[in-house]
Scaffold this active site. Structure first.
Site, short mmCIF file in Angstrom:
data_model
loop_
_atom_site.label_atom_id
_atom_site.label_comp_id
_atom_site.label_asym_id
_atom_site.label_seq_id
_atom_site.Cartn_x
_atom_site.Cartn_y
_atom_site.Cartn_z
N GLY A 204 39.08 65.10 4.61
CA GLY A 204 39.79 66.26 4.08
C GLY A 204 39.80 66.24 2.57
O GLY A 204 38.95 65.62 1.92
N SER A 205 40.81 66.90 1.99
CA SER A 205 40.86 67.07 0.54
C SER A 205 41.39 65.81 -0.14
O SER A 205 42.15 65.04 0.47
CB SER A 205 41.78 68.24 0.21
OG SER A 205 43.08 67.94 0.66
N PRO A 206 41.05 65.62 -1.41
CA PRO A 206 41.62 64.49 -2.15
C PRO A 206 43.16 64.53 -2.18
O PRO A 206 43.81 63.49 -2.16
CB PRO A 206 41.02 64.65 -3.55
CG PRO A 206 39.74 65.38 -3.33
CD PRO A 206 40.01 66.32 -2.18
N VAL A 208 45.38 65.67 0.16
CA VAL A 208 45.98 65.12 1.39
C VAL A 208 45.51 63.67 1.57
O VAL A 208 46.27 62.82 2.07
CB VAL A 208 45.64 66.00 2.61
CG1 VAL A 208 46.29 65.44 3.87
CG2 VAL A 208 46.10 67.45 2.40
N GLY A 209 44.31 63.36 1.12
CA GLY A 209 43.82 61.98 1.19
C GLY A 209 44.77 61.03 0.46
O GLY A 209 45.03 59.91 0.92
N GLU A 226 37.31 60.22 3.61
CA GLU A 226 36.10 61.03 3.40
C GLU A 226 36.56 62.32 2.74
O GLU A 226 37.03 63.24 3.42
CB GLU A 226 35.42 61.31 4.75
CG GLU A 226 35.01 60.05 5.51
CD GLU A 226 33.80 59.37 4.89
OE1 GLU A 226 33.03 60.05 4.18
OE2 GLU A 226 33.63 58.17 5.11
N CYS A 263 31.44 69.85 2.32
CA CYS A 263 31.91 68.86 1.36
C CYS A 263 30.82 68.42 0.41
O CYS A 263 31.07 68.14 -0.76
CB CYS A 263 32.47 67.64 2.10
SG CYS A 263 31.31 66.93 3.26
P1 NAD Z 1 42.92 69.34 3.95
O1 NAD Z 1 43.00 68.02 3.30
O2 NAD Z 1 43.49 70.48 3.23
O3 NAD Z 1 43.58 69.29 5.39
C1 NAD Z 1 43.26 68.29 6.35
C2 NAD Z 1 44.41 68.14 7.31
O4 NAD Z 1 45.48 67.51 6.65
C3 NAD Z 1 44.96 69.46 7.82
O5 NAD Z 1 44.31 69.78 9.02
C4 NAD Z 1 46.45 69.22 7.96
O6 NAD Z 1 46.77 68.99 9.32
C5 NAD Z 1 46.71 67.96 7.18
N1 NAD Z 1 47.62 68.20 6.04
C6 NAD Z 1 47.58 69.21 5.15
N2 NAD Z 1 48.55 69.09 4.24
C7 NAD Z 1 49.24 67.97 4.57
C8 NAD Z 1 50.38 67.28 4.03
N3 NAD Z 1 51.02 67.75 2.95
N4 NAD Z 1 50.80 66.16 4.66
C9 NAD Z 1 50.18 65.68 5.74
N5 NAD Z 1 49.10 66.28 6.29
C10 NAD Z 1 48.63 67.40 5.72
O7 NAD Z 1 41.34 69.57 4.23
P2 NAD Z 1 40.57 70.77 4.93
O8 NAD Z 1 41.02 72.06 4.31
O9 NAD Z 1 40.63 70.66 6.40
O10 NAD Z 1 39.06 70.44 4.52
C11 NAD Z 1 38.54 70.68 3.25
C12 NAD Z 1 38.36 69.42 2.44
O11 NAD Z 1 37.75 68.40 3.21
C13 NAD Z 1 37.43 69.62 1.25
O12 NAD Z 1 37.97 68.99 0.12
C14 NAD Z 1 36.13 68.96 1.68
O13 NAD Z 1 35.32 68.53 0.62
C15 NAD Z 1 36.66 67.82 2.49
N6 NAD Z 1 35.66 67.33 3.45
C16 NAD Z 1 35.11 66.10 3.22
C17 NAD Z 1 34.13 65.62 4.09
C18 NAD Z 1 33.50 64.28 3.87
O14 NAD Z 1 32.86 63.78 4.77
N7 NAD Z 1 33.66 63.65 2.71
C19 NAD Z 1 33.73 66.39 5.18
C20 NAD Z 1 34.33 67.63 5.38
C21 NAD Z 1 35.31 68.09 4.50
#
Ligand code: NAD
Length: 532
Positions: A204-206, A208-209, A226, A263
């Site tokens: 996911g995003s940096p 939430v990461g 990731e 991503c």
């Molecule tokens: P996101 O981080 O916004 O959300 C991921 C999940 O986190 C959501 O489904 C949600 O359930 C949870 N979440 C959101 N806010 C939260 C919080 N405050 N506390 C706890 N959990 C929370 O990511 P997204 O919108 O699903 O995906 C987009 C991002 O993912 C982009 O930055 C993209 O580059 C990255 N991505 C990376 C890879 C990789 O392999 N490196 C692959 C796909 C996507």
């Protein structure tokens, strides 16, 4: 989509109160040790394979309904990749589980068996992003199962039809003692993070990461993150006219696949001023050729996942100072969340489109003059991108093209491709992952297996060799001290480098090793003589 409309389309939230007992159940399943069996793992992977294989049309259709995801792109970029990854693990697992001998043992350990073996972490939490929801959930899942873990899987709530279908399919296919799926958004994720896992993989995003990593740190849980980032595509001054169309096509494909929500998409183009005009013309042509007569109904073009994401992209285009070469906001449609492929030319490093990862169908073009300066700016503005793309008409091999070498040396990235985009994402046996702000750790083939196992060193010591190790016990005396010194010093106490000057780059010479072996043996004899 609001929570109530998600429920209307059949999305079932996991009760937050069910999360603690659910995770405890999976842990109890792991503690039965059934996942330690190779046969069990292979059978689970087989079930996963057929679950994906038999539902590929339904998965692609659900994603089309979720965000107008091109069904062809789902098959090419996700289904085939995941099926290949599962098969690769199934074909190689019997070799991966073999212990590896440790070499270069100290002489007094050579009567023992010393090796490393890989053991499963335990209960692994896999959390996936919405943009490639088949790949980013099921490829790590396959790795975690192959490695002998029990798994709790949480797909994204932003693709509700797909996530619901996946839950139903996998709940039927996999052993419920050691596998569980959780659905929901922020509260459910937070409740999951309150539980103790043995490893967490989050895609996911940096932003939430960071939340995930902080929470995991409270229980010393290792994480594989990731994440995303701003990945540049650099077009060098040596690019020849004959190659411009091909390069433009590859850049456009990387950016606009999945409506720009990839991503590892090339997030912006950095082009040398001598190639700028021609490249921009060629990219405009490439967009027209790839997406002719584009409308919100066109099946090959993916839309934004949510109204929030749509609004963010529209805001980015409207506030950009770049020149709209193609696309823009006039054809965009909030009802369908359709944003046409948009190229913004002559963009500065401080433009609104250059602030953060775009994650939508917008491609800013930044012109550069000096390559060292361009590299320095990448590092200053968006260090450690997930991907780094370099386009050249010159040699591609390391050490053969000074411009390519300079970029590789200056910019750290998760992956690098010379003369293409995205294709490292489909390799079955290569490390896929980021560095710094784009992530930690990697998965893919053997790397997945390694990622989800702990490598432990094991020594099978003998009991008859006490005379070889007895000098280590106190009380110490001069004789024992000397014996230990003789026994423990490497290379008989000699080194193959001087106190100044360069250290030889190819290690000790054969002559040195021979000589060190002879003196080492002499030392050992002395050690024994002292000890007796
Ligand atoms: P996101 O981080 O916004 O959300 C991921 C999940 O986190 C959501 O489904 C949600 O359930 C949870 N979440 C959101 N806010 C939260 C919080 N405050 N506390 C706890 N959990 C929370 O990511 P997204 O919108 O699903 O995906 C987009 C991002 O993912 C982009 O930055 C993209 O580059 C990255 N991505 C990376 C890879 C990789 O392999 N490196 C692959 C796909 C996507």
């Amino acid at each position: 989509m609001s929570d109530s409309s998600l429920v209307d389309i059949g999305y079932v939230y996991t009760e937050v109160s069910a999360i603690k007992p659910g995770v405890a159940r999976v842990r109890a399943g792991f503690n039965t040790h059934k996942t330690k069996s190779l046969q069990f793992r292979l059978n689970q992977l087989r079930n996963l394979y057929f679950a994906v294989h038999d539902h590929q049309e339904a998965f692609a259709h659900a994603l089309y309904q979720d965000f107008h995801r091109s069904e062809t792109e789902t098959r090419i970029a996700e289904i085939h990749t995941v099926l290949k990854n599962i098969l690769y693990a199934m074909a190689n697992l019997h070799q991966w589980i073999q212990p590896e001998a440790v070499s270069d043992l100290p002489i007094n350990l050579r009567t023992n068996k010393v090796y490393t073996e890989r053991i499963p972490y335990g209960v692994v939490l896999v959390m996936g992003a919405y943009n490639y929801p088949v790949h980013v959930t099921l490829s790590p899942l396959a790795g975690a199962i192959a490695a002998g873990n029990a798994v709790v899987l949480k797909p994204s709530e932003q693709t509700p039809r797909f996530s619901q279908l996946l839950t139903e399919v996998l709940t039927r296919a996999l052993d419920p003692d050691v596998f569980w799926m959780v659905n929901g958004g922020v509260p459910e994720t937070q409740a999951l993070l309150d539980e103790k896992f043995d490893k967490i993989i989050f895609t996911g995003s940096p932003t939430v990461g960071t939340i995930v990593a902080k929470k995991a740190a409270e229980t010393l849980t290792p994480t594989c993150l990731e994440l995303g980032g701003k990945s540049p595509a650099i077009v060098l001054s040596d690019v020849k006219d004959k190659d411009i169309d091909t390069i433009a096509k590859r850049i456009v494909w990387g950016r606009f696949t999945n409506g720009g929500q990839t991503c590892i998409a090339d997030d912006y183009v950095l082009v040398h001023q001598s190639r700028h005009k021609r490249l921009v013309e060629a990219m405009k042509r490439a967009v027209e050729e790839s997406y002719p007569n584009l409308t919100p109904d066109s099946p090959d073009y993916t839309h934004m996942v949510s109204s929030r994401a749509y609004d963010g992209i529209i805001d980015l285009i409207t506030t950009s100072k770049g020149t709209v070469v193609t696309g823009g906001v006039t054809d965009a449609d909030r009802n369908t969340r359709f944003v046409p492929p948009t190229i913004l030319d002559d963009v500065s490093w401080t433009d609104s489109s250059m602030k953060r990862e775009i994650f939508g169908p917008v491609l800013p073009v930044v012109v550069y003059d000096s390559l060292p300066d361009a590299c320095a700016r990448i590092v200053n503005y968006h260090d450690t991108p997930l991907a780094l793309y370099i386009f050249t008409s010159g040699p591609t091999a390391r050490g053969k093209n000074p411009q390519v070498d300079l970029i590789r040396r200056s910019v750290r990235s998760g992956g690098t491709i010379v003369n293409d985009t995205l294709i490292h994402g489909v390799l079955s046996n290569a490390p896929f992952g980021g560095i710094g702000s784009s992530g930690t750790d990697a998965y893919g083939g053997k790397w997945s297996y390694d990622n989800f196992t702990h490598e432990r060193v094991t020594i099978e010591q003998k009991l008859w060799n006490e005379f070889m190790v007895g000098v280590r016990y106190p009380p110490f005396n001069e004789k024992k001290g000397k014996a230990l010194q003789y026994a423990l010093q490497e290379y008989g106490g000699h080194v193959w480098f001087n106190r100044s000057g360069d250290v030889p780059i190819d290690g000790p010479s054969s002559f040195f090793k021979l000589w060190a072996g002879v003196t080492g043996t002499a030392c050992l004899i002395l050690a024994f003589a002292q000890a007796l």
